[in-house]
Design a protein around this motif. Structure first.
Motif, PDB file in Angstrom:
ATOM      1  N   VAL A 220      38.407  31.715  44.705  1.00  0.00           N
ATOM      2  CA  VAL A 220      38.995  31.257  45.967  1.00  0.00           C
ATOM      3  C   VAL A 220      38.118  30.181  46.599  1.00  0.00           C
ATOM      4  O   VAL A 220      38.593  29.087  46.960  1.00  0.00           O
ATOM      5  CB  VAL A 220      39.179  32.435  46.942  1.00  0.00           C
ATOM      6  CG1 VAL A 220      39.532  31.922  48.343  1.00  0.00           C
ATOM      7  CG2 VAL A 220      40.258  33.386  46.446  1.00  0.00           C
ATOM      8  N   HIS A 221      36.832  30.467  46.737  1.00  0.00           N
ATOM      9  CA  HIS A 221      35.939  29.533  47.419  1.00  0.00           C
ATOM     10  C   HIS A 221      35.734  28.248  46.624  1.00  0.00           C
ATOM     11  O   HIS A 221      35.606  27.169  47.211  1.00  0.00           O
ATOM     12  CB  HIS A 221      34.600  30.200  47.701  1.00  0.00           C
ATOM     13  CG  HIS A 221      34.649  31.234  48.774  1.00  0.00           C
ATOM     14  ND1 HIS A 221      35.225  30.994  50.002  1.00  0.00           N
ATOM     15  CD2 HIS A 221      34.220  32.520  48.817  1.00  0.00           C
ATOM     16  CE1 HIS A 221      35.139  32.078  50.753  1.00  0.00           C
ATOM     17  NE2 HIS A 221      34.551  33.015  50.060  1.00  0.00           N
TER      18      HIS A 221
ATOM     19  N   ILE B  33      39.240  38.586  51.893  1.00  0.00           N
ATOM     20  CA  ILE B  33      37.951  38.455  51.228  1.00  0.00           C
ATOM     21  C   ILE B  33      36.817  38.953  52.118  1.00  0.00           C
ATOM     22  O   ILE B  33      35.820  39.488  51.632  1.00  0.00           O
ATOM     23  CB  ILE B  33      37.726  36.990  50.798  1.00  0.00           C
ATOM     24  CG1 ILE B  33      38.739  36.627  49.714  1.00  0.00           C
ATOM     25  CG2 ILE B  33      36.317  36.794  50.259  1.00  0.00           C
ATOM     26  CD1 ILE B  33      38.676  35.202  49.269  1.00  0.00           C
TER      27      ILE B  33
ATOM     28  N   TYR C 126      36.388  35.310  58.258  1.00  0.00           N
ATOM     29  CA  TYR C 126      35.228  36.177  58.047  1.00  0.00           C
ATOM     30  C   TYR C 126      34.665  36.655  59.382  1.00  0.00           C
ATOM     31  O   TYR C 126      34.329  37.827  59.555  1.00  0.00           O
ATOM     32  CB  TYR C 126      34.130  35.404  57.309  1.00  0.00           C
ATOM     33  CG  TYR C 126      34.273  35.373  55.807  1.00  0.00           C
ATOM     34  CD1 TYR C 126      33.563  36.268  55.008  1.00  0.00           C
ATOM     35  CD2 TYR C 126      35.088  34.443  55.174  1.00  0.00           C
ATOM     36  CE1 TYR C 126      33.671  36.225  53.632  1.00  0.00           C
ATOM     37  CE2 TYR C 126      35.204  34.400  53.806  1.00  0.00           C
ATOM     38  CZ  TYR C 126      34.490  35.292  53.028  1.00  0.00           C
ATOM     39  OH  TYR C 126      34.601  35.255  51.667  1.00  0.00           O
TER      40      TYR C 126
ATOM     41  N   ILE D 158      43.920  34.833  53.345  1.00  0.00           N
ATOM     42  CA  ILE D 158      43.025  35.049  52.199  1.00  0.00           C
ATOM     43  C   ILE D 158      41.621  35.372  52.694  1.00  0.00           C
ATOM     44  O   ILE D 158      40.962  36.297  52.200  1.00  0.00           O
ATOM     45  CB  ILE D 158      42.984  33.807  51.291  1.00  0.00           C
ATOM     46  CG1 ILE D 158      44.326  33.603  50.595  1.00  0.00           C
ATOM     47  CG2 ILE D 158      41.881  33.944  50.242  1.00  0.00           C
ATOM     48  CD1 ILE D 158      44.422  32.315  49.794  1.00  0.00           C
TER      49      ILE D 158
ATOM     50  N   LEU E 283      36.652  42.490  51.440  1.00  0.00           N
ATOM     51  CA  LEU E 283      36.082  42.699  50.104  1.00  0.00           C
ATOM     52  C   LEU E 283      34.562  42.544  50.116  1.00  0.00           C
ATOM     53  O   LEU E 283      33.831  43.357  49.549  1.00  0.00           O
ATOM     54  CB  LEU E 283      36.679  41.705  49.109  1.00  0.00           C
ATOM     55  CG  LEU E 283      38.158  41.871  48.741  1.00  0.00           C
ATOM     56  CD1 LEU E 283      38.563  40.810  47.724  1.00  0.00           C
ATOM     57  CD2 LEU E 283      38.426  43.262  48.202  1.00  0.00           C
ATOM     58  N   GLU E 284      34.078  41.478  50.755  1.00  0.00           N
ATOM     59  CA  GLU E 284      32.635  41.237  50.759  1.00  0.00           C
ATOM     60  C   GLU E 284      31.896  42.273  51.595  1.00  0.00           C
ATOM     61  O   GLU E 284      30.785  42.679  51.255  1.00  0.00           O
ATOM     62  CB  GLU E 284      32.342  39.817  51.253  1.00  0.00           C
ATOM     63  CG  GLU E 284      32.833  38.741  50.300  1.00  0.00           C
ATOM     64  CD  GLU E 284      31.966  37.500  50.335  1.00  0.00           C
ATOM     65  OE1 GLU E 284      30.736  37.644  50.449  1.00  0.00           O
ATOM     66  OE2 GLU E 284      32.519  36.401  50.257  1.00  0.00           O
TER      67      GLU E 284
ATOM     68  N   LEU F 107      44.893  38.979  41.749  1.00  0.00           N
ATOM     69  CA  LEU F 107      44.445  39.834  42.852  1.00  0.00           C
ATOM     70  C   LEU F 107      45.251  41.128  42.911  1.00  0.00           C
ATOM     71  O   LEU F 107      44.696  42.214  43.120  1.00  0.00           O
ATOM     72  CB  LEU F 107      44.562  39.072  44.175  1.00  0.00           C
ATOM     73  CG  LEU F 107      43.560  37.936  44.403  1.00  0.00           C
ATOM     74  CD1 LEU F 107      44.045  36.996  45.500  1.00  0.00           C
ATOM     75  CD2 LEU F 107      42.183  38.486  44.755  1.00  0.00           C
TER      76      LEU F 107
ATOM     77  N   TRP G  91      36.731  36.296  44.389  1.00  0.00           N
ATOM     78  CA  TRP G  91      36.514  35.534  45.623  1.00  0.00           C
ATOM     79  C   TRP G  91      35.716  34.259  45.346  1.00  0.00           C
ATOM     80  O   TRP G  91      35.813  33.283  46.086  1.00  0.00           O
ATOM     81  CB  TRP G  91      35.932  36.388  46.734  1.00  0.00           C
ATOM     82  CG  TRP G  91      34.482  36.734  46.712  1.00  0.00           C
ATOM     83  CD1 TRP G  91      33.417  35.891  46.710  1.00  0.00           C
ATOM     84  CD2 TRP G  91      33.917  38.065  46.773  1.00  0.00           C
ATOM     85  NE1 TRP G  91      32.237  36.586  46.750  1.00  0.00           N
ATOM     86  CE2 TRP G  91      32.517  37.926  46.795  1.00  0.00           C
ATOM     87  CE3 TRP G  91      34.455  39.345  46.829  1.00  0.00           C
ATOM     88  CZ2 TRP G  91      31.644  39.020  46.857  1.00  0.00           C
ATOM     89  CZ3 TRP G  91      33.588  40.422  46.891  1.00  0.00           C
ATOM     90  CH2 TRP G  91      32.211  40.261  46.889  1.00  0.00           C
TER      91      TRP G  91
ATOM     92  N   ASN H 299      30.214  35.570  40.332  1.00  0.00           N
ATOM     93  CA  ASN H 299      30.590  34.591  41.348  1.00  0.00           C
ATOM     94  C   ASN H 299      30.196  33.197  40.879  1.00  0.00           C
ATOM     95  O   ASN H 299      30.905  32.215  41.095  1.00  0.00           O
ATOM     96  CB  ASN H 299      29.892  34.958  42.658  1.00  0.00           C
ATOM     97  CG  ASN H 299      30.408  34.195  43.840  1.00  0.00           C
ATOM     98  OD1 ASN H 299      29.843  33.160  44.193  1.00  0.00           O
ATOM     99  ND2 ASN H 299      31.452  34.688  44.469  1.00  0.00           N
TER     100      ASN H 299
ATOM    101  N   LEU I  35      35.472  41.541  41.469  1.00  0.00           N
ATOM    102  CA  LEU I  35      35.725  41.053  42.831  1.00  0.00           C
ATOM    103  C   LEU I  35      34.897  39.810  43.129  1.00  0.00           C
ATOM    104  O   LEU I  35      35.379  38.860  43.737  1.00  0.00           O
ATOM    105  CB  LEU I  35      35.413  42.140  43.851  1.00  0.00           C
ATOM    106  CG  LEU I  35      36.227  43.434  43.756  1.00  0.00           C
ATOM    107  CD1 LEU I  35      35.803  44.398  44.861  1.00  0.00           C
ATOM    108  CD2 LEU I  35      37.717  43.153  43.855  1.00  0.00           C
TER     109      LEU I  35
ATOM    110  N   ALA J 289      44.504  39.364  50.469  1.00  0.00           N
ATOM    111  CA  ALA J 289      44.231  38.124  49.733  1.00  0.00           C
ATOM    112  C   ALA J 289      45.417  37.746  48.849  1.00  0.00           C
ATOM    113  O   ALA J 289      45.740  36.560  48.701  1.00  0.00           O
ATOM    114  CB  ALA J 289      42.962  38.275  48.897  1.00  0.00           C
TER     115      ALA J 289
END
Length: 431
Positions: A37-38, A127, A70, A123, A130-131, A214, A34, A158, A30, A97
């Protein structure tokens, strides 16, 4: 929601000296996803700025869309976590996502910037969930003494995405073609439209692949047997409360520090390519590969930082890294030539441990307030929506001078330094 056969409730007190390897490996995946994505955002922002003919402030709405999600999802994500547990919350986040990534295709076909922003918002919602689930889950998924180390190991993946994302984005999204305003005006309406549509269409393949990845990980989480860890100490069985969690003063400071950290990180990556083009004279493709170099240094920083954390207290290492990052920002602002870009890459190295370290320090010792506390820390990621827009405003007000804008992340690192020196300390609860 979750079949009983796939649910195992275990006591946190039984985890002393243990690590649950399979769940931890899945959680690491995970962090990578993400991260992809970022770290595609750093490519997406200058690319959509060109394809959709935007100014700096408009281009940072890419950041605003995903990070605003977020903020708005922090409370719902915390509620989902308390109601459905870690596993089901993660599956919900992955599904959202996936939908958002898939929506890039119709947005590109229509050359609709608002469509891209909407897709990024969805998305971001996924996320955020997820976070909210994965950060505390990785912290408690084993011996409590190793919480910070586990968070940094997970965050290392990450860091891998910080290198892979810009490389893939440069290869698949950036065309290397950048016409001047004079050249665009010389084209016919049909030629301009075809050029802009071609530029926008390059995002379809990478985001389709992301959507598939995903979805596959969501399926893995659905079929895997994952433990739901139950708090066991007296403090932890008192019941968490969203606003009550802020009675922990060090958590409150962690929320502030995380706001400025995320803002600083997004500022550095969002304007990296434009800084490399303007400050060092790099072309678009070369600048994109240097953003991948930043990602490599970010990943290296995670690896080295995880080792350092075995010997240096986490708050001290955070303080040292914040000082160095601030100094590198100052050089980037005042310097000239390609070494300015090298400074930005080095900032990636020293930012690498900040998010997981602030997170771990923030939830340290807050018991059953860990879940709502995690929501606050995820909500603070809204700094990625606010701070880059502020930096873009500074740049636009100074004649598109990218370098002067880096005074904003410099200020952010000073705030993080304060948290590492004083704000992290566990004190009496706020009355």
């Amino acid at each position: 929601m979750q079949p009983a056969s796939n649910t195992e409730v275990i006591s946190e007190s039984s985890l002393k000296g243990k690590t649950l390897m399979l769940p931890f490996v899945l959680i690491c995946s995970l962090f990578f996803l993400w991260g992809m994505v970022h770290n595609l955002d750093g490519i997406l922002i200058p690319h959509l700025k060109k394809a959709c003919q935007l100014n700096n402030r408009q281009s940072t709405l890419v950041d605003t869309s995903i990070f605003l999600a977020y903020f708005l999802m922090a409370v719902p994500a915390g509620m989902l976590l308390k109601r459905f547990g870690y596993k089901n919350s993660i599956i919900i986040g992955l599904v959202l996502a996936t939908i958002g990534a898939a929506l890039f295709v119709p947005s590109a076909n229509a050359l609709a910037y608002t469509g891209f922003l909407g897709a990024l918002f969805i998305i971001g919602c996924g996320i955020a969930i997820l976070e909210t689930a994965a950060n505390p889950y990785s912290a408690i998924l084993g011996d409590p003494a190793g919480a910070t180390t586990r968070l940094n190991i997970a965050a290392f993946f990450n860091g891998i995405a910080a290198m892979v994302g810009p490389f893939v984005g440069t290869k698949l999204i950036l065309s290397g073609t950048d016409y001047s305003e004079v050249q665009l005006k010389a084209m016919s309406v049909t030629q301009r439209s075809a050029y802009f549509l071609h530029e926008a269409s390059s995002v379809k393949m990478p985001y389709t692949v992301l959507a598939i990845a995903l979805a596959l990980v969501a399926i893995l989480f659905f079929v895997a047997k994952l433990p739901e860890i139950k708090a066991s100490t007296k403090e932890e069985t008192s019941g968490g409360n969203f606003f009550g969690a802020l009675k922990h003063k060090h958590l409150s400071w962690a929320v502030v520090a995380q706001f400025f950290y995320v803002g600083a990180q997004v500022c550095v990556t969002s304007f990296f390519i434009r800084m490399a083009k303007q400050g060092a004279g790099f072309d678009e493709i070369k600048a994109g590969y240097y953003l991948a170099m930043y990602g490599f240094l970010f990943m290296g920083g995670r690896f080295v930082g995880t080792i350092f954390l075995q010997f240096i207290k986490s708050h001290k290492l955070l303080s040292i890294y914040a000082v160095v990052a601030a100094l590198l920002c100052a050089v980037a602002i005042l310097g000239k030539g390609s070494y300015v870009v090298y400074c930005l890459g080095a900032i990636g190295f020293f930012m690498s441990i900040m998010f997981p370290t602030i997170f771990a320090l923030g939830i340290d010792g807050i018991g059953d307030d860990t879940k709502p506390g995690s929501s606050w820390l995820i909500m603070s990621i809204v700094g990625g929506a606010v701070v880059p827009y502020l930096m873009a405003t500074v740049i636009d007000l100074n004649g598109d001078n990218i370098q002067i804008g880096y005074i904003i992340p410099l200020i952010c690192f000073i705030v993080i330094l304060y948290f590492g020196v004083s704000g992290y300390k566990i004190k009496k609860s706020i009355a």
